[in-house]
Design an enzyme around this catalytic site. Structure first.
Site, PDB file in Angstrom:
ATOM      1  N   LYS A  11     -34.856 -62.875 -30.754  1.00 39.84           N
ATOM      2  CA  LYS A  11     -34.560 -61.505 -31.200  1.00 39.84           C
ATOM      3  C   LYS A  11     -35.270 -61.232 -32.533  1.00 39.84           C
ATOM      4  O   LYS A  11     -36.328 -61.801 -32.780  1.00 39.84           O
ATOM      5  CB  LYS A  11     -33.041 -61.276 -31.256  1.00 39.84           C
ATOM      6  CG  LYS A  11     -32.359 -61.652 -29.924  1.00 39.84           C
ATOM      7  CD  LYS A  11     -30.941 -61.201 -29.809  1.00 39.84           C
ATOM      8  CE  LYS A  11     -30.370 -61.629 -28.470  1.00 39.84           C
ATOM      9  NZ  LYS A  11     -29.008 -61.146 -28.237  1.00 39.84           N
ATOM     10  N   HIS A  94     -34.203 -55.722 -21.989  1.00 40.21           N
ATOM     11  CA  HIS A  94     -33.037 -56.331 -22.636  1.00 40.21           C
ATOM     12  C   HIS A  94     -32.052 -55.223 -23.005  1.00 40.21           C
ATOM     13  O   HIS A  94     -32.458 -54.119 -23.381  1.00 40.21           O
ATOM     14  CB  HIS A  94     -33.473 -57.106 -23.883  1.00 40.21           C
ATOM     15  CG  HIS A  94     -32.370 -57.969 -24.418  1.00 40.21           C
ATOM     16  ND1 HIS A  94     -31.336 -57.466 -25.146  1.00 40.21           N
ATOM     17  CD2 HIS A  94     -32.127 -59.306 -24.275  1.00 40.21           C
ATOM     18  CE1 HIS A  94     -30.503 -58.459 -25.447  1.00 40.21           C
ATOM     19  NE2 HIS A  94     -30.960 -59.586 -24.933  1.00 40.21           N
ATOM     20  N   GLU A  96     -30.397 -54.715 -25.544  1.00 37.94           N
ATOM     21  CA  GLU A  96     -30.582 -54.190 -26.908  1.00 37.94           C
ATOM     22  C   GLU A  96     -31.718 -53.166 -26.939  1.00 37.94           C
ATOM     23  O   GLU A  96     -31.665 -52.189 -27.689  1.00 37.94           O
ATOM     24  CB  GLU A  96     -30.824 -55.356 -27.884  1.00 37.94           C
ATOM     25  CG  GLU A  96     -29.541 -56.170 -28.081  1.00 37.94           C
ATOM     26  CD  GLU A  96     -29.740 -57.635 -28.379  1.00 37.94           C
ATOM     27  OE1 GLU A  96     -30.851 -58.049 -28.744  1.00 37.94           O
ATOM     28  OE2 GLU A  96     -28.755 -58.390 -28.227  1.00 37.94           O
ATOM     29  N   GLU A 164     -27.234 -60.543 -17.849  1.00 43.25           N
ATOM     30  CA  GLU A 164     -26.623 -60.629 -19.172  1.00 43.25           C
ATOM     31  C   GLU A 164     -25.566 -59.540 -19.322  1.00 43.25           C
ATOM     32  O   GLU A 164     -25.890 -58.398 -19.700  1.00 43.25           O
ATOM     33  CB  GLU A 164     -27.679 -60.432 -20.272  1.00 43.25           C
ATOM     34  CG  GLU A 164     -28.773 -61.465 -20.284  1.00 43.25           C
ATOM     35  CD  GLU A 164     -29.418 -61.577 -21.678  1.00 43.25           C
ATOM     36  OE1 GLU A 164     -29.493 -62.702 -22.170  1.00 43.25           O
ATOM     37  OE2 GLU A 164     -29.820 -60.553 -22.257  1.00 43.25           O
ATOM     38  N   GLY A 170     -23.735 -62.192 -27.839  1.00 41.03           N
ATOM     39  CA  GLY A 170     -23.463 -62.317 -29.272  1.00 41.03           C
ATOM     40  C   GLY A 170     -21.994 -62.235 -29.642  1.00 41.03           C
ATOM     41  O   GLY A 170     -21.651 -62.078 -30.810  1.00 41.03           O
TER      42      GLY A 170
END
Ligand code: 13P
Length: 254
Positions: A11, A94, A96, A164, A170
């Site tokens: 990341k 992803h 994010e 995911e 996280g």
């Protein structure tokens, strides 16, 4: 038998100096572990440094994102042509990127097309939010994301899919192995619908979300799970080595 694949997604962490230190701390040990594909995905600016450091080892290099256009007036972006020749793998879609940078299913699809056209292997990330999970929409969301990512693509080539769940990323709250296995099975059946059973059986599906050396076996021992996409734990050399070691042991015995 599918070759397991463990990828470290660093990341937005590590300066170029720190990236070099991290690679130096793990490359010898990682290189010695067989039966697992090992991938490091540092930030763009450290790709060259890491590439030089892993030269001659069995460790592969991946990027965390890219734009889909080949070149042009796209200030701040990185193109597939720039990554081609530098790394083999690229993480796309992803959560994010989807949450903070506007990567829609359509954009992810264009990126997957562009990556495949440049012989880059995409790791396509899919996964539901906590809200979607609690509303019972997980299968629907993941199915939509997988179908959209492959829209208009004749052959997925070596593409990897990472399941995911966003609520597990996280947070220290990983999914249960059986949950992740079930979703990987759903993903494989969607791939079978799109490309037939034999391609679906060859495609590797990773689990991602709070994977550590301590919980690796819970995921890797599942029949539908072929590896992990690791965030936080990939920034600690001993932890990442532990994940790769466990994977090598479990998949070779199993
Ligand atoms: P963590 O392992 O830090 O939960 O991150 C998972 C992830 O997003 C990998 O892409």
């Amino acid at each position: 038998m599918r070759m397991p694949i463990i990828a470290g997604n660093w990341k937005m962490n590590t300066t170029a100096t720190e990236a070099a230190e991290l690679v130096k701390a793990m490359k010898k040990k990682l290189n010695s572990i067989s039966g697992v594909e090992k991938v490091l995905c540092p930030p763009f600016i450290s790709l060259t440094t890491v590439k030089d450091l892993i030269k001659g080892t069995s460790i592969k290099l991946g990027a965390q994102n890219m734009y889909y256009e080949r070149s042009g007036a796209y200030t701040g972006e990185i193109s597939p042509a720039m990554l081609s020749g530098l790394c083999e793998i690229v993480v796309l879609g992803h959560s994010e990127r989807r949450a903070h940078f506007g990567d829609t299913d359509q954009i992810v699809n264009r990126k997957v097309q562009a990556a495949l056209a440049m012989q880059l292997t995409p790791i396509i990330c899919v996964g539901e939010s906590l809200e979607q999970n609690e509303a019972g929409e997980t299968i629907e969301v993941v199915t939509r994301q997988v179908k959209a990512a492959f829209q208009g693509i004749d052959s997925p080539q070596e593409t990897v899919i990472a399941y995911e769940p966003i609520w597990a990323i996280g947070t220290g709250k990983a999914a249960r192995g059986d949950q992740a296995n079930a979703l990987s099975g759903v993903i494989r059946s969607v791939v079978a619908q799109l490309y037939g059973n034999s391609i679906a059986q060859e495609m590797r599906i990773q689990y991602g979300g709070s994977v550590t050396a301590a919980n690796t076996s819970e995921f890797i021992s599942q029949p539908e799970i072929d590896g992990a996409l690791v965030g936080g734990a990939s920034l600690k050399a001993a932890e990442f080595i532990g994940i790769v070691e466990q994977t090598s042991k479990i998949k070779q015995v199993g």
